[in-house]
Design an enzyme around this catalytic site. Structure first.
Site, PDB file in Angstrom:
ATOM      1  N   HIS A 360       0.825  -1.203   0.000  1.00  7.12           N
ATOM      2  CA  HIS A 360       0.000   0.000   0.000  1.00  7.12           C
ATOM      3  C   HIS A 360       0.863   1.258   0.000  1.00  7.12           C
ATOM      4  O   HIS A 360       0.399   2.340  -0.313  1.00  7.12           O
ATOM      5  CB  HIS A 360      -0.907   0.032   1.229  1.00  7.12           C
ATOM      6  CG  HIS A 360      -1.851  -1.136   1.298  1.00  7.12           C
ATOM      7  ND1 HIS A 360      -2.891  -1.278   0.421  1.00  7.12           N
ATOM      8  CD2 HIS A 360      -1.884  -2.207   2.105  1.00  7.12           C
ATOM      9  CE1 HIS A 360      -3.551  -2.401   0.702  1.00  7.12           C
ATOM     10  NE2 HIS A 360      -2.953  -2.981   1.711  1.00  7.12           N
ATOM     11  N   HIS A 387       5.804   5.932   6.641  1.00  4.18           N
ATOM     12  CA  HIS A 387       5.363   5.590   5.284  1.00  4.18           C
ATOM     13  C   HIS A 387       4.782   6.841   4.629  1.00  4.18           C
ATOM     14  O   HIS A 387       4.663   7.885   5.285  1.00  4.18           O
ATOM     15  CB  HIS A 387       4.326   4.463   5.333  1.00  4.18           C
ATOM     16  CG  HIS A 387       3.103   4.860   6.089  1.00  4.18           C
ATOM     17  ND1 HIS A 387       2.938   4.573   7.424  1.00  4.18           N
ATOM     18  CD2 HIS A 387       1.999   5.558   5.723  1.00  4.18           C
ATOM     19  CE1 HIS A 387       1.778   5.069   7.828  1.00  4.18           C
ATOM     20  NE2 HIS A 387       1.194   5.688   6.818  1.00  4.18           N
ATOM     21  N   HIS A 389       1.983   8.735   1.612  1.00  5.05           N
ATOM     22  CA  HIS A 389       0.760   8.713   0.805  1.00  5.05           C
ATOM     23  C   HIS A 389       0.953   9.695  -0.332  1.00  5.05           C
ATOM     24  O   HIS A 389       1.406  10.812  -0.112  1.00  5.05           O
ATOM     25  CB  HIS A 389      -0.445   9.130   1.658  1.00  5.05           C
ATOM     26  CG  HIS A 389      -0.669   8.230   2.835  1.00  5.05           C
ATOM     27  ND1 HIS A 389      -1.492   7.132   2.793  1.00  5.05           N
ATOM     28  CD2 HIS A 389      -0.146   8.261   4.085  1.00  5.05           C
ATOM     29  CE1 HIS A 389      -1.493   6.522   3.970  1.00  5.05           C
ATOM     30  NE2 HIS A 389      -0.678   7.187   4.775  1.00  5.05           N
ATOM     31  N   GLU A 399      -3.100  12.985   2.610  1.00  7.82           N
ATOM     32  CA  GLU A 399      -4.356  12.519   3.201  1.00  7.82           C
ATOM     33  C   GLU A 399      -5.054  13.703   3.872  1.00  7.82           C
ATOM     34  O   GLU A 399      -6.205  14.001   3.594  1.00  7.82           O
ATOM     35  CB  GLU A 399      -4.065  11.412   4.221  1.00  7.82           C
ATOM     36  CG  GLU A 399      -3.434  10.202   3.564  1.00  7.82           C
ATOM     37  CD  GLU A 399      -3.872   8.904   4.194  1.00  7.82           C
ATOM     38  OE1 GLU A 399      -3.438   8.637   5.343  1.00  7.82           O
ATOM     39  OE2 GLU A 399      -4.655   8.164   3.568  1.00  7.82           O
ATOM     40  N   HIS A 412       3.907   9.932   7.128  1.00  7.71           N
ATOM     41  CA  HIS A 412       3.392   9.578   8.450  1.00  7.71           C
ATOM     42  C   HIS A 412       4.465   8.837   9.237  1.00  7.71           C
ATOM     43  O   HIS A 412       4.988   7.831   8.753  1.00  7.71           O
ATOM     44  CB  HIS A 412       2.154   8.685   8.325  1.00  7.71           C
ATOM     45  CG  HIS A 412       0.952   9.432   7.835  1.00  7.71           C
ATOM     46  ND1 HIS A 412      -0.129   8.816   7.264  1.00  7.71           N
ATOM     47  CD2 HIS A 412       0.670  10.760   7.858  1.00  7.71           C
ATOM     48  CE1 HIS A 412      -1.036   9.741   6.951  1.00  7.71           C
ATOM     49  NE2 HIS A 412      -0.564  10.924   7.282  1.00  7.71           N
ATOM     50  N   THR A 495      -5.558   5.703   9.048  1.00  6.10           N
ATOM     51  CA  THR A 495      -6.227   6.098   7.793  1.00  6.10           C
ATOM     52  C   THR A 495      -6.362   4.911   6.848  1.00  6.10           C
ATOM     53  O   THR A 495      -6.756   5.075   5.695  1.00  6.10           O
ATOM     54  CB  THR A 495      -5.468   7.234   7.090  1.00  6.10           C
ATOM     55  OG1 THR A 495      -4.195   6.741   6.672  1.00  6.10           O
ATOM     56  CG2 THR A 495      -5.286   8.433   7.997  1.00  6.10           C
ATOM     57  N   THR A 496      -5.977   3.729   7.320  1.00  8.51           N
ATOM     58  CA  THR A 496      -6.154   2.498   6.535  1.00  8.51           C
ATOM     59  C   THR A 496      -6.893   1.500   7.426  1.00  8.51           C
ATOM     60  O   THR A 496      -6.831   1.604   8.652  1.00  8.51           O
ATOM     61  CB  THR A 496      -4.799   1.885   6.137  1.00  8.51           C
ATOM     62  OG1 THR A 496      -4.025   1.652   7.314  1.00  8.51           O
ATOM     63  CG2 THR A 496      -4.043   2.781   5.185  1.00  8.51           C
TER      64      THR A 496
HETATM   65 ZN   LIG Z   1      -0.490   6.805   6.704  1.00  7.02          ZN
END
Ligand SMILES: [Zn+2]
Ligand SMILES: *[C@@H]1O[C@H](CO)[C@@H](O)[C@H](O)[C@H]1NC(C)=O
Ligand SMILES: *[C@@H]1O[C@H](CO)[C@@H](O)[C@H](O)[C@H]1NC(C)=O
Ligand SMILES: *[C@@H]1O[C@H](CO)[C@@H](O)[C@H](O)[C@H]1NC(C)=O
Ligand SMILES: *[C@@H]1O[C@H](CO)[C@@H](O)[C@H](O)[C@H]1NC(C)=O
Ligand SMILES: *[C@@H]1O[C@H](CO)[C@@H](O)[C@H](O)[C@H]1NC(C)=O
Ligand SMILES: *[C@@H]1O[C@H](CO)[C@@H](O)[C@H](O)[C@H]1NC(C)=O
Ligand SMILES: *[C@@H]1O[C@H](CO)[C@@H](O)[C@H](O)[C@H]1NC(C)=O
Ligand SMILES: *[C@@H]1O[C@H](CO)[C@@H](O)[C@H](O)[C@H]1NC(C)=O
Ligand SMILES: *[C@@H]1O[C@H](CO)[C@@H](O)[C@H](O)[C@H]1NC(C)=O
Ligand SMILES: [Zn+2]
Length: 596
Positions: A360, A387, A389, A399, A412, A495-496
């Site tokens: 992801h 990680h 986004h 995000e 993040h 957020t996942t």
């Molecule tokens: Zn994240």
């Protein structure tokens, strides 16, 4: 010569039908997998093989369909003397099922289907062999268990009916294991008796063999893909409902070598030819859709697995303290003097971390002894991983948005409260995690520190790959100044999925600079495992969740003044959270159109 040809013809899956078709044509087509009679010329002799719903296919971008339950295997445990007979028909090793009370139903199949035979497709070595491929990945061996619609009588009459769901074939992939799969021994141990092709030479399997014994261990959950297709051998009739499982069966190299040791030629026929690579290459999917019974969350709404679907499978994703959010205009955000600043502990140490592709995002598992404190957190939090986004283009990707503004990427850094001991345990507490969010802005110059991180990104291009970073300071991944960074604070969630509401969010106002070229490196990463052959799909992009409702929550800030100049020069203020969603949707539609 005549008898030779006849044996070859009988060796086909549905020799009756082929005889019918070809007797009118005059000369029999002696099909094979190689050279002059290989799959590419099948359509010249057998027009159905050039149809629009051919099998096998490459399975990717499969759509989740919640109405597909488990396949109900009935009689699969049946054993008996002479119940199963194995033969080498010159194209495959096939086990004929002599009793007609082994059936499947359910799993979206419209009726009952009776098992007739099973057979295999394998490669000359373990880098190939399966007919279907999954996200471009080919397996060393594929098992087909062929069933016919019970109401249609026999396999031959079913196929001749022309009904598109006359046959139901189950496909299973094999994966190489270090030790033998003993459950395959009843079949493999008979290969010595059927080394040469001869359809009429049938050898009974030992009386303890059952179909069930060779099925994969489903670990309580069948995962399969479904589409409409054809027989994968001439005459390629388009009468098959395919169910191809992701649950794999194990087999050792030694056992694969036994399969590769049988001949496609008859005893005495010269030159002798070993039977392998008896797989048809994947065929165009065309307008067909592949559906799947298993929900794997993604960012693709089109596949019924995107963010709007998460809450059906992960209850928390429908909660009322979800992340990300659109951070309101800073003038509407309350200044909380007692927040102070975040202290970074250990972040300046030169260390090696684990870099990986988690399917992801690009993730760095942070080595031990990195902490944050202060900033109103009330306790020390230990860094676990970081990680990113991003989006396909740089006008969005973050995000969080700030007053409707999206940024090209968001970092993040995930920390868990030290006293809870681990991320997993921390998820049980509303203050379990402290995640730091940093926005990116595009600069014309490359970032040295991100350049260093991205040097290794080509080693983790595919899901599941990992490597070590070079010696680095985490500090260098943060914005230039760090001792008094200004930020927004609110209570939120992962957020996942599973969207656990256990996160104290800190979203910084100071962006990190990165070049467009470096952003492109992120967009080259894939959410699929390394395919056997290069594929044109499967890259990770738009791996951001749309903003969630603030509901009753407060957002605080640790600075009294107004940051008029956010310096987010390239971020497009014109895109509000709402219109971002619609942009995302229209892009999805565009993509979908290209697929049609
Ligand atoms: Zn994240
Ligand atoms: C799901 O699959 C069933 C059975 O194949 C089909 O009738 C239904 O239309 C599918 N639903 C969606 C949303 O694709
Ligand atoms: C499974 O199939 C058998 C045979 O058709 C049937 O008797 C049984 O009720 C089915 N079980 C379920 C759970 O559908
Ligand atoms: C199928 O038939 C065989 C023998 O005729 C019998 O042993 C077996 O129990 C039957 N299986 C089912 C599921 O009815
Ligand atoms: C097969 O399974 C069925 C249902 O679980 C059971 O009733 C039957 O006794 C089993 N037969 C054999 C041969 O194990
Ligand atoms: C398998 O065979 C192919 C082509 O013959 C070859 O390129 C490849 O290296 C082989 N792979 C293995 C694992 O032996
Ligand atoms: C094929 O098998 C049958 C039955 O075992 C046998 O009679 C026949 O001779 C075999 N044919 C060849 C070419 O080996
Ligand atoms: C990665 O680093 C760890 C120590 O940090 C080391 O044990 C491991 O062998 C390294 N792996 C590779 C592939 O270099
Ligand atoms: C942060 O520190 C710098 C330099 O020490 C200072 O100029 C700036 O005003 C400080 N910012 C805040 C928000 O305290
Ligand atoms: C977050 O939740 C905690 C516990 O309910 C509360 O004390 C704190 O004030 C909240 N933080 C914000 C920014 O609302
Ligand atoms: Zn097959």
């Amino acid at each position: 010569m005549l008898t030779l040809m006849r044996v070859k013809m009988e060796a086909t899956l549905l020799f009756v039908l082929i005889n019918l078709r070809l007797s009118t044509a005059g000369d029999a087509f002696h099909w094979g997998y190689h050279g002059a009679n290989g799959p590419t010329i099948w359509p010249d002799h057998v027009p159905t093989c050039g149809g629009r719903s051919q099998s096998p296919v490459d399975m990717h971008d499969v759509r989740y369909n919640s109405s597909l339950g488990d396949i109900n295997f009935s009689g699969y445990n049946a054993t008996g003397t002479n119940m199963y007979q194995v033969k080498n028909n010159g194209h495959t090793i096939q086990v004929d099922i002599t009793k007609n009370n082994i059936t499947i139903s359910g799993g979206g199949l419209v009726s009952l289907y009776t098992a007739a035979q099973l057979h295999f497709h394998w490669g000359g070595n373990s880098s190939r062999g399966s007919e279907h491929t999954l996200n471009g990945k080919q397996y060393p061996l594929e098992l087909h268990i062929v069933h016919y619609k019970t109401s249609l009588g026999t396999i031959a009459t079913a196929a001749a009916s022309g009904q598109v769901d006359a046959l139901a074939v189950l496909g299973f992939f094999f994966e190489v294991t270090p030790s033998d799969n003993e459950d395959l021994s009843p079949i493999l141990s008979q290969l010595g008796y059927i080394r040469y092709a001869n359809s009429s030479n049938l050898v009974s399997l030992s009386s303890d063999f059952s179909l069930k014994s060779i099925l994969p261990d489903f670990h309580g959950h069948q995962t399969y893909h479904r589409y409409s297709g054809s027989l994968t051998t001439p005459n390629c009739l388009e009468v098959v409902v395919w169910t191809v499982f992701e649950n794999t069966i194990g087999i050792s190299e030694r056992q694969l070598a036994m399969l590769r040791g049988v001949f496609e030629t008859e005893r005495g026929e010269m030159p002798e030819k070993l039977l392998y690579d008896n797989y048809r290459p994947v065929q165009a999917l065309g307008s067909r859709k592949i559906i799947t019974n298993t929900f794997h969350w993604s960012y693709e709404e089109e596949l019924n697995t995107g963010p709007s679907h998460w809450l059906h499978h992960y209850e928390s994703c429908g909660g009322n303290r979800q992340s990300p959010i659109d951070i309101p205009n800073e003038e509407k955000v309350q200044y909380a003097k007692d927040l102070g600043f975040i202290n970074f502990l250990g972040y300046e140490e030169m260390r090696v971390h684990k870099l990986k592709n988690n399917g992801h995002s690009l993730q760095v598992d942070i080595s031990e002894n990195f902490y944050i404190s202060g900033g109103g957190l009330g306790a020390r939090y230990q860094a676990a991983q970081l990680h990113f986004h991003w989006a396909k283009t740089s006008n969005r990707g973050s995000e969080h948005t700030i007053d409707g503004t999206a940024f090209p990427m968001e970092l993040h850094i995930v920390h868990f409260k030290e006293e809870y001991g681990s991320i997993i345990k921390a998820l049980n507490h509303p203050d379990g995690l402290a995640v730091l969010g940093f926005m990116f802005k595009v600069s014309s110059a490359d970032s040295d520190s991100y350049g260093k991180l991205l040097e290794k990104s080509s080693d983790v291009s595919y899901y599941g790959e990992s490597t070590n970073t070079s010696l680095m300071q985490l500090m260098q991944l943060l914005p230039i100044k760090q001792d008094n960074l200004t930020f927004f604070r609110y209570n939120g969630s992962l957020t996942t999925p599973p969207c656990t509401e256990a996160v104290i969010w800190t979203v910084f106002t100071e962006p990190i600079s990165i070049s467009e070229k470096q952003l492109q490196e992120f967009r080259k990463l894939h959410h699929i495992e390394k395919p056997s052959i290069p594929v044109t799909y499967g890259t990770i992009y738009n791996n951001y969740r749309p903003v969630q409702r603030l509901n009753e929550r407060r957002v605080l800030k640790n600075f009294p003044f107004s940051i008029k100049n956010f310096q987010f020069s390239t971020a497009s203020r014109t895109i509000s959270a709402g219109s971002m969603l619609s942009v995302a949707i229209s892009i999805c539609l565009l993509i979908a159109r290209n697929y049609h």
